[in-house]
Every structure is written in C-alpha cells, then in structure tokens.
Design an enzyme around this catalytic site. Sequence first.
Site, PDB file in Angstrom:
ATOM      1  N   LYS A  45       1.022  -1.136  -0.165  1.00  0.00           N
ATOM      2  CA  LYS A  45       0.033  -0.019  -0.089  1.00  0.00           C
ATOM      3  C   LYS A  45       0.862   1.310   0.014  1.00  0.00           C
ATOM      4  O   LYS A  45       0.579   2.471   0.376  1.00  0.00           O
ATOM      5  CB  LYS A  45      -1.128  -0.143   1.180  1.00  0.00           C
ATOM      6  CG  LYS A  45      -2.023  -1.325   1.608  1.00  0.00           C
ATOM      7  CD  LYS A  45      -2.162  -1.777   0.289  1.00  0.00           C
ATOM      8  CE  LYS A  45      -3.403  -1.335  -0.863  1.00  0.00           C
ATOM      9  NZ  LYS A  45      -3.760  -2.049  -1.885  1.00  0.00           N
ATOM     10  N   HIS A 110       6.856  -7.140  -2.417  1.00  0.00           N
ATOM     11  CA  HIS A 110       6.489  -6.857  -1.192  1.00  0.00           C
ATOM     12  C   HIS A 110       7.597  -7.378  -0.119  1.00  0.00           C
ATOM     13  O   HIS A 110       7.462  -6.932   0.913  1.00  0.00           O
ATOM     14  CB  HIS A 110       5.121  -6.865  -0.632  1.00  0.00           C
ATOM     15  CG  HIS A 110       4.114  -5.953  -1.244  1.00  0.00           C
ATOM     16  ND1 HIS A 110       4.284  -4.804  -1.918  1.00  0.00           N
ATOM     17  CD2 HIS A 110       3.010  -6.468  -1.647  1.00  0.00           C
ATOM     18  CE1 HIS A 110       2.972  -4.354  -2.218  1.00  0.00           C
ATOM     19  NE2 HIS A 110       2.204  -5.344  -1.987  1.00  0.00           N
ATOM     20  N   SER A 140      -4.146   3.053   4.699  1.00  0.00           N
ATOM     21  CA  SER A 140      -4.420   2.489   3.322  1.00  0.00           C
ATOM     22  C   SER A 140      -4.662   0.883   3.618  1.00  0.00           C
ATOM     23  O   SER A 140      -5.358   0.273   2.785  1.00  0.00           O
ATOM     24  CB  SER A 140      -3.458   2.763   2.568  1.00  0.00           C
ATOM     25  OG  SER A 140      -3.632   2.115   1.164  1.00  0.00           O
TER      26      SER A 140
HETATM   27  S1  PPS Z   1      -0.570  -2.781  -3.265  1.00  0.00           S
HETATM   28  O1  PPS Z   1      -1.750  -3.659  -2.895  1.00  0.00           O
HETATM   29  O2  PPS Z   1       0.264  -2.982  -2.246  1.00  0.00           O
HETATM   30  O3  PPS Z   1      -0.098  -3.170  -4.451  1.00  0.00           O
HETATM   31  O4  PPS Z   1      -1.222  -1.348  -3.144  1.00  0.00           O
HETATM   32  P1  PPS Z   1      -0.330  -0.087  -3.782  1.00  0.00           P
HETATM   33  O5  PPS Z   1      -0.517  -0.146  -4.979  1.00  0.00           O
HETATM   34  O6  PPS Z   1       1.059  -0.124  -3.092  1.00  0.00           O
HETATM   35  O7  PPS Z   1      -0.968   1.086  -2.854  1.00  0.00           O
HETATM   36  C1  PPS Z   1      -2.211   1.220  -3.146  1.00  0.00           C
HETATM   37  C2  PPS Z   1      -2.513   2.638  -2.564  1.00  0.00           C
HETATM   38  O8  PPS Z   1      -1.794   3.616  -3.601  1.00  0.00           O
HETATM   39  C3  PPS Z   1      -2.847   4.750  -3.952  1.00  0.00           C
HETATM   40  N1  PPS Z   1      -2.763   5.172  -5.420  1.00  0.00           N
HETATM   41  C4  PPS Z   1      -2.518   6.272  -5.723  1.00  0.00           C
HETATM   42  N2  PPS Z   1      -2.335   7.486  -4.966  1.00  0.00           N
HETATM   43  C5  PPS Z   1      -2.179   8.562  -5.606  1.00  0.00           C
HETATM   44  N3  PPS Z   1      -2.416   8.593  -7.239  1.00  0.00           N
HETATM   45  C6  PPS Z   1      -2.371   7.443  -7.840  1.00  0.00           C
HETATM   46  N4  PPS Z   1      -2.229   7.653  -9.292  1.00  0.00           N
HETATM   47  C7  PPS Z   1      -2.407   6.102  -7.068  1.00  0.00           C
HETATM   48  N5  PPS Z   1      -2.409   4.875  -7.630  1.00  0.00           N
HETATM   49  C8  PPS Z   1      -2.654   4.439  -6.322  1.00  0.00           C
HETATM   50  C9  PPS Z   1      -4.122   3.968  -3.869  1.00  0.00           C
HETATM   51  O9  PPS Z   1      -4.969   4.852  -3.927  1.00  0.00           O
HETATM   52  C10 PPS Z   1      -3.864   3.344  -2.341  1.00  0.00           C
HETATM   53  O10 PPS Z   1      -3.844   4.476  -1.358  1.00  0.00           O
HETATM   54  P2  PPS Z   1      -5.285   4.817  -0.540  1.00  0.00           P
HETATM   55  O11 PPS Z   1      -4.569   5.630   0.468  1.00  0.00           O
HETATM   56  O12 PPS Z   1      -5.879   3.332   0.156  1.00  0.00           O
HETATM   57  O13 PPS Z   1      -6.156   5.283  -1.235  1.00  0.00           O
END
Ligand code: PPS
Length: 308
Positions: A45, A110, A140
């Site tokens: 996340k 991860h 998150s």
């Molecule tokens: S995972 O399951 O571990 O692969 O998830 P991961 O992609 O690492 O993290 C998901 C969070 O990243 C946010 N996210 C973004 N934030 C801003 N801009 C963009 N483009 C973007 N893409 C992914 C996503 O919304 C999750 O965060 P939260 O705070 O839950 O919204």
Amino acid sequence: MDSASRPKLFDFHGVSMINIFTDNWEAIQNFQARPDDILIGTYPKAGTTWVSYVLDLLYFGQMSPERLNTLPIHERVPFLEATYQNMDLEYTGTGLADKLPTSPRLIKTHLPVQFVPKSFWEQNCRMVYVARNAKDNVVSYFHFERMTFAQPEPGDWNSYLQKFLAGKLAFGSWYDHVNGWWKKKQTYSNLHYMFYEDLAEDTGREIDKLCSFLGLSPSAEEKARVMSEVKFDNMKNNVMTNYSTNPYMDFKISSFMRKGKVGDWKNHFTVAQNEEFDKDFKKKMKDSAPQFRTEIGNQITANQTVFI
Ligand code: PPS
C-alpha cells in the site's frame, strides 16, 4: 475464498506472512533474474501500482493500444511472491514473470530486502523502492484488508493499529521494511529509493528522477501523456489499473484506488493514538533512517473527508 476463510498470519523466518506469499517459496528463491529486469519493491500500500504504471508507460506506452486496453497491470507487472490458486484466478508471480514477453521485465515485490531472490543482486538489476509515510500506509492497508478476502481479518481500527505497531501484518514490520531497503541503498547503487509523498507533490519531478535513474529520455509529449494517465482519477477509472476484476476484492466495502492522498491518517487517528504512534516511531526510527512527511501542502487537512 470468502470472509469466513481468510488466511492466518504465521512467523516466517522472523517476518509475519500468509501462505499465498510463501507457498511458492522455492521457485521464488530460485527465480532467475535477467540483467535488465527492474524490480519494484514496496511495503504493501505504499504506491506500488502507481509506480508500476508509470514505469510500464515509460517503457511500453508506445506499444499497441490493445496492450493498454486489455492487459491488467498485475499481468504486465507480475507480483513475484504471489500464488493465487482459487476461484477464477490461477497465478504464480514467478510463472508469469518467466513468460513475460517484454524487455525489460517489470516485476513487483513486497518482500523485505533480506528475502529478495539472490539472482537480482547477482545480475545487478535496477530496483525502484517506494516508501510511504507510516500513518497513511497503515490506513491504506487497513481499508485494503477490509475489502480483500485473501488478506487476514483486519479487526477494528484500533486493534489494527496495534498490529501494525507490532509488525503483525503480512510482510511484517513497516519499520524494518523501509529501514532494511534504505540500508541496502547505501551499498547497492542500482537502487532508486523514492517516496509516495514526493510523487504526490510533484509527479513530473519524480518521473524525471526515475528517467535519469533508468537512462530514459521521453519526449515532452510522452512525459505529458504518462503524467495524465497516472493521475489518481484516471487510474481509478481505468479497469486495467483499478483491480475491479479481482475476485478477492469486495468493492462494496472499499476501493483499491481508495483516496490516493497524503494526510488521510488525520481522519482516522485519535489524538491518543497519534501520540502513542509518534512516541513509538521515534524509538524505532533512528537518525540514519529515511525521512518521511505525513503531510504536504496540497493535500488533506483534518476532517476534510469522510472515513472511507
Ligand atoms: S498494493 O496492493 O500493495 O499493490 O497497493 P499499492 O498500489 O502499493 O497502494 C495502493 C495505494 O496507492 C494509492 N494510489 C495512488 N495514489 C495517488 N495517485 C495515484 N495515481 C495512485 N495509484 C494508487 C491507492 O489509492 C492506495 O492508497 P489509499 O490511501 O488507500 O487510497
């Protein structure tokens, strides 16, 4: 798999894990990296999908529109240690990576740094590590576990926060994770360590840094296109990046692309939780640790948004 059969955490060489990330361990550890592979490392996340999509577009955005419109991000960027063999999904990250037709291969993990398969180091592969401030990261992760049945039962917010502090979540302690990769960076020069908050503050600047690390020089037009595609709302509305086809996730509970903000923790932490967290943080993070920002100018201030 449903809410009744969520996996249980267990100790795996000193790190809390669940079996979907350890079942394929021999193949993971024996994975044969290629010199041009790019490994994207994160604690869950922290912005994995965001950076994966940036890299995918930088390398392959000019390929056929079919690829962009039909191949979900988790197939373009295999999740190395994942093994899903239930419901509609048959997936091992190693198997998918072995079959990837692209060069370079972009591979997501991860894993804490000490578990990264040795061939990545032997081949001197480039690695991009993304770290996110602990407070937004735990928020998150909490919402992700609520909506993803392939993850352990999260319980309520307060008990979840305690588990985070104790490192009792899949992939273990956030503190060990971000510090372990940070320490590695001091001796392994092919590692680009970046922060979610920086990407949120100035995506163009961070893409420039990535390009300089990777030796890429996109045209101004290509860069503008990447910047537009990777905006939160565009990724949220894109079925190839929003995970809406994933059978383990219940989007009625929460979204994979949930808020994408810096500072949403302010809508979750009580004053007491915040004090306890900060005290613990100081103990665990020494002077030599990476520096995190829990707020940036253009994002959330307290109570601006609803809980989910
Ligand atoms: S995972 O399951 O571990 O692969 O998830 P991961 O992609 O690492 O993290 C998901 C969070 O990243 C946010 N996210 C973004 N934030 C801003 N801009 C963009 N483009 C973007 N893409 C992914 C996503 O919304 C999750 O965060 P939260 O705070 O839950 O919204």
